[in-house]
Write a protein that holds these residues in place. Structure first.
Motif, mmCIF file in Angstrom:
data_model
loop_
_atom_site.group_PDB
_atom_site.id
_atom_site.type_symbol
_atom_site.label_atom_id
_atom_site.label_comp_id
_atom_site.label_asym_id
_atom_site.label_seq_id
_atom_site.Cartn_x
_atom_site.Cartn_y
_atom_site.Cartn_z
ATOM 1 N N ILE A 106 0.840 -1.204 0.000
ATOM 2 C CA ILE A 106 0.000 0.000 0.000
ATOM 3 C C ILE A 106 0.873 1.252 0.000
ATOM 4 O O ILE A 106 0.578 2.224 -0.697
ATOM 5 C CB ILE A 106 -0.988 -0.016 1.192
ATOM 6 N N GLU A 107 1.961 1.232 0.746
ATOM 7 C CA GLU A 107 2.884 2.382 0.774
ATOM 8 C C GLU A 107 3.479 2.636 -0.609
ATOM 9 O O GLU A 107 3.623 3.789 -1.015
ATOM 10 C CB GLU A 107 4.009 2.150 1.790
ATOM 11 N N LYS A 113 0.760 7.318 -6.294
ATOM 12 C CA LYS A 113 -0.437 8.166 -6.390
ATOM 13 C C LYS A 113 -0.247 9.575 -5.828
ATOM 14 O O LYS A 113 -1.064 10.455 -6.082
ATOM 15 C CB LYS A 113 -1.618 7.503 -5.655
ATOM 16 N N MET A 114 0.814 9.809 -5.077
ATOM 17 C CA MET A 114 1.004 11.086 -4.381
ATOM 18 C C MET A 114 0.808 12.341 -5.246
ATOM 19 O O MET A 114 0.131 13.263 -4.819
ATOM 20 C CB MET A 114 2.349 11.123 -3.675
ATOM 21 N N LYS A 127 -4.527 5.759 3.893
ATOM 22 C CA LYS A 127 -5.907 5.505 4.332
ATOM 23 C C LYS A 127 -6.862 5.441 3.141
ATOM 24 O O LYS A 127 -7.752 4.590 3.091
ATOM 25 C CB LYS A 127 -6.376 6.599 5.296
ATOM 26 N N VAL A 128 -6.683 6.332 2.166
ATOM 27 C CA VAL A 128 -7.538 6.349 0.971
ATOM 28 C C VAL A 128 -7.361 5.034 0.195
ATOM 29 O O VAL A 128 -8.337 4.410 -0.232
ATOM 30 C CB VAL A 128 -7.195 7.560 0.069
ATOM 31 N N ARG A 134 -10.364 -2.180 0.468
ATOM 32 C CA ARG A 134 -11.486 -2.824 1.170
ATOM 33 C C ARG A 134 -12.748 -2.847 0.299
ATOM 34 O O ARG A 134 -13.484 -3.831 0.293
ATOM 35 C CB ARG A 134 -11.769 -2.108 2.496
ATOM 36 N N SER A 135 -12.985 -1.773 -0.443
ATOM 37 C CA SER A 135 -14.190 -1.717 -1.297
ATOM 38 C C SER A 135 -14.091 -2.702 -2.464
ATOM 39 O O SER A 135 -15.086 -3.005 -3.099
ATOM 40 C CB SER A 135 -14.440 -0.301 -1.789
ATOM 41 N N MET A 136 -12.882 -3.179 -2.747
ATOM 42 C CA MET A 136 -12.679 -4.182 -3.797
ATOM 43 C C MET A 136 -12.720 -5.605 -3.245
ATOM 44 O O MET A 136 -12.598 -6.564 -4.003
ATOM 45 C CB MET A 136 -11.307 -3.969 -4.465
#
Length: 142
Positions: A106-107, A113-114, A127-128, A134-136
């Motif tokens: 994730i990091e 994405k930054m 967190k995003v 989680r939504s996937m």
């Protein structure tokens, strides 16, 4: 020189290096009078080497039919899928899990994405991305 008048702002998601005059790109740009081939050649050249990713693009079209565009980073969901080697997310994410992703993975996605996020706080971006995972139907593990 006076500021050009903006005619339209178009948001598209195009596979990297594969912009063609075919739908959805051609008709969307054609209705605003944009030279479709100029855009396709320019976009394909800029996204060369990122094949396999869908790239969001924000295209600003001016009254004189000129344009400029901003290429964003690949979609978060695609980065997650590539990272954990799954084809698609779960259709019922709260019940069926399709895989798990580590904090370290994730990091890595957060660093990619930054530039597109509205914060420079890596923890907020993490967190995003965790929320997207989680939504996937992807479990976040340490």
């Amino acid at each position: 020189m006076a500021e050009k008048k903006v005619k339209a702002v178009i948001k598209l998601q195009i596979p990297a290096g594969q912009a063609t005059p075919a739908p959805p790109v051609g008709p969307t740009l054609g209705q605003h009078g944009v030279n479709i081939m100029d855009f396709c050649k320019s976009f394909n050249a800029e996204t060369k080497g990122k094949e396999g990713s869908t790239i969001p693009v924000i295209l600003t079209v001016y009254e004189d039919r000129t344009f400029k565009y901003i290429v964003k980073t690949p979609l978060t969901s695609e980065l997650i899928k590539k990272s954990i080697h799954i084809v698609k997310g779960s259709s019922v994410p709260n019940r069926e899990k399709v895989g798990s992703i580590t904090r370290k993975q994730i990091e890595e996605i957060a660093k990619i994405k930054m530039p597109d996020m509205n914060t420079k706080d890596i923890n907020q971006i993490i967190k995003v991305i965790e929320g997207t995972a989680r939504s996937m139907g992807v479990e976040v593990v340490d």
